[in-house]
Design a protein around this motif. Structure first.
Motif, PDB file in Angstrom:
ATOM      1  N   THR A  80      18.528   6.477  29.042  1.00  0.00           N
ATOM      2  CA  THR A  80      19.366   7.001  27.955  1.00  0.00           C
ATOM      3  C   THR A  80      18.648   6.907  26.612  1.00  0.00           C
ATOM      4  O   THR A  80      18.757   7.811  25.768  1.00  0.00           O
ATOM      5  CB  THR A  80      20.693   6.221  27.885  1.00  0.00           C
ATOM      6  OG1 THR A  80      21.377   6.354  29.131  1.00  0.00           O
ATOM      7  CG2 THR A  80      21.572   6.742  26.758  1.00  0.00           C
ATOM      8  N   ALA A  81      17.890   5.824  26.419  1.00  0.00           N
ATOM      9  CA  ALA A  81      17.170   5.606  25.158  1.00  0.00           C
ATOM     10  C   ALA A  81      15.810   6.294  25.143  1.00  0.00           C
ATOM     11  O   ALA A  81      15.035   6.096  24.201  1.00  0.00           O
ATOM     12  CB  ALA A  81      16.983   4.108  24.919  1.00  0.00           C
TER      13      ALA A  81
ATOM     14  N   ARG B 105      15.504   1.472  20.528  1.00  0.00           N
ATOM     15  CA  ARG B 105      16.741   2.250  20.617  1.00  0.00           C
ATOM     16  C   ARG B 105      17.696   1.633  21.639  1.00  0.00           C
ATOM     17  O   ARG B 105      18.907   1.557  21.417  1.00  0.00           O
ATOM     18  CB  ARG B 105      16.419   3.698  20.987  1.00  0.00           C
ATOM     19  CG  ARG B 105      17.631   4.625  21.021  1.00  0.00           C
ATOM     20  CD  ARG B 105      17.205   6.040  21.346  1.00  0.00           C
ATOM     21  NE  ARG B 105      16.344   6.572  20.301  1.00  0.00           N
ATOM     22  CZ  ARG B 105      15.576   7.653  20.443  1.00  0.00           C
ATOM     23  NH1 ARG B 105      15.538   8.290  21.604  1.00  0.00           N
ATOM     24  NH2 ARG B 105      14.836   8.094  19.440  1.00  0.00           N
ATOM     25  N   ASP B 106      17.141   1.163  22.750  1.00  0.00           N
ATOM     26  CA  ASP B 106      17.969   0.535  23.777  1.00  0.00           C
ATOM     27  C   ASP B 106      18.591  -0.751  23.255  1.00  0.00           C
ATOM     28  O   ASP B 106      19.777  -1.027  23.485  1.00  0.00           O
ATOM     29  CB  ASP B 106      17.124   0.252  25.023  1.00  0.00           C
ATOM     30  CG  ASP B 106      17.939  -0.345  26.149  1.00  0.00           C
ATOM     31  OD1 ASP B 106      18.965   0.247  26.524  1.00  0.00           O
ATOM     32  OD2 ASP B 106      17.553  -1.417  26.651  1.00  0.00           O
ATOM     33  N   ASN B 107      17.797  -1.552  22.526  1.00  0.00           N
ATOM     34  CA  ASN B 107      18.338  -2.787  21.936  1.00  0.00           C
ATOM     35  C   ASN B 107      19.442  -2.479  20.930  1.00  0.00           C
ATOM     36  O   ASN B 107      20.469  -3.175  20.884  1.00  0.00           O
ATOM     37  CB  ASN B 107      17.226  -3.580  21.257  1.00  0.00           C
ATOM     38  CG  ASN B 107      16.334  -4.305  22.245  1.00  0.00           C
ATOM     39  OD1 ASN B 107      16.746  -4.619  23.355  1.00  0.00           O
ATOM     40  ND2 ASN B 107      15.100  -4.569  21.843  1.00  0.00           N
TER      41      ASN B 107
ATOM     42  N   THR C 121      22.893  -7.734  31.335  1.00  0.00           N
ATOM     43  CA  THR C 121      21.999  -6.668  31.779  1.00  0.00           C
ATOM     44  C   THR C 121      21.428  -6.935  33.170  1.00  0.00           C
ATOM     45  O   THR C 121      20.651  -7.875  33.360  1.00  0.00           O
ATOM     46  CB  THR C 121      20.851  -6.467  30.770  1.00  0.00           C
ATOM     47  OG1 THR C 121      21.398  -6.101  29.505  1.00  0.00           O
ATOM     48  CG2 THR C 121      19.919  -5.364  31.241  1.00  0.00           C
TER      49      THR C 121
ATOM     50  N   GLY D 142      19.863   2.205  30.837  1.00  0.00           N
ATOM     51  CA  GLY D 142      19.792   2.150  29.388  1.00  0.00           C
ATOM     52  C   GLY D 142      18.484   2.699  28.850  1.00  0.00           C
ATOM     53  O   GLY D 142      18.465   3.406  27.829  1.00  0.00           O
ATOM     54  N   MET D 143      17.375   2.394  29.541  1.00  0.00           N
ATOM     55  CA  MET D 143      16.082   2.884  29.094  1.00  0.00           C
ATOM     56  C   MET D 143      15.983   4.400  29.231  1.00  0.00           C
ATOM     57  O   MET D 143      15.398   5.073  28.373  1.00  0.00           O
ATOM     58  CB  MET D 143      14.960   2.197  29.880  1.00  0.00           C
ATOM     59  CG  MET D 143      14.738   0.746  29.486  1.00  0.00           C
ATOM     60  SD  MET D 143      14.304   0.547  27.724  1.00  0.00           S
ATOM     61  CE  MET D 143      12.699   1.320  27.684  1.00  0.00           C
TER      62      MET D 143
ATOM     63  N   PHE E  76      19.615  -1.984  33.022  1.00  0.00           N
ATOM     64  CA  PHE E  76      18.442  -1.871  32.160  1.00  0.00           C
ATOM     65  C   PHE E  76      17.780  -0.509  32.339  1.00  0.00           C
ATOM     66  O   PHE E  76      17.441   0.159  31.353  1.00  0.00           O
ATOM     67  CB  PHE E  76      17.448  -2.986  32.488  1.00  0.00           C
ATOM     68  CG  PHE E  76      16.131  -2.864  31.773  1.00  0.00           C
ATOM     69  CD1 PHE E  76      15.997  -3.283  30.456  1.00  0.00           C
ATOM     70  CD2 PHE E  76      15.029  -2.330  32.420  1.00  0.00           C
ATOM     71  CE1 PHE E  76      14.782  -3.164  29.793  1.00  0.00           C
ATOM     72  CE2 PHE E  76      13.813  -2.204  31.764  1.00  0.00           C
ATOM     73  CZ  PHE E  76      13.690  -2.626  30.450  1.00  0.00           C
TER      74      PHE E  76
END
Length: 216
Positions: A67-68, A74-76, A56, A64-65, A61
């Motif tokens: 998107t989540a 949710r990202d994890n 990452t 991803g955040m 990161f």
């Protein structure tokens, strides 16, 4: 600009990753399904998470955040789904491939050391595996957690009201009744992991454990 401490921290992260690889290499197939200390994650999930975070970058990161929808859980979960191979052997092989990576989200490299040790224990403790961590690695991780808010993954609030004393490194932080324990036990406690009451002594131990139970 990178801190002069970064090479030291990254060397410690690589050492911890390699030690975990050594411990996981001998696991029996059924042990990979052992529930970890992370609720809802088994041992294989935690390793997949470590693979994901090793890859990452700051930009990855942030993407991803978004998107989540800025939901860390949710990202994890997305990272685990992406990096969990069909077999534990496949995930472990990928972890070996990224063992020397020095990527990090928008946070200090010390977060990678916290993660390597705490997630290492998330895996090891349920499996009955023990590791003698270098005291300096644990001390660096604990110092970082104690100054980082819980909302950012740290343990500052969990430690409030106590004088925490690491009996192995001699480090001490905070004010209040004294709580003594190994650096590792203190690190796990302020990181929100379950700890046994016998891991702590001092006049503030009982109150410290009660506050942890309420916080978690």
């Amino acid at each position: 600009m990178p801190s002069k401490e970064w090479p030291v921290v990254w060397a410690a992260v690589r050492e911890e990753r390699r030690a975990l690889i050594d411990d996981l290499t001998a696991l029996r197939p059924e042990q990979w399904a052992t529930p970890s200390l992370c609720p809802g994650w088994d041992v294989h999930d935690v390793l997949a998470h470590l693979v994901s975070t090793a890859k990452t970058t700051r930009w990855r990161f942030l993407r991803g955040m978004v998107t989540a929808r800025f939901d860390f859980d949710r990202d994890n979960a997305a990272g685990i789904a992406r990096e969990r191979a069909a077999t534990p052997a496949g995930t472990l092989a990928e972890f070996r491939r990224v063992v020397d990576e020095t990527k990090t989200p928008p946070a200090a490299p010390a977060t990678r050391l916290v993660e390597a040790i705490v997630h290492g224990e998330d895996i090891r403790r349920p499996l009955g595996i023990s590791r003698e961590y270098p005291i300096e690695h644990v001390a660096t991780a604990l110092r970082y957690q104690l100054k980082t808010p819980a909302a950012m993954g740290g343990g500052k609030q969990r430690a409030e009201g106590s004088r925490l004393v690491a009996v192995d490194s001699g480090d001490a932080a905070g004010s209040g009744d004294v709580v003594r324990g190994s650096g590792l036990s203190l690190l796990l406690a302020v990181s929100g992991r379950p700890v046994h009451p016998d891991e702590f002594t001092g006049e503030g131990a009982a109150a410290f454990l009660s506050r942890l139970a309420i916080a978690d």
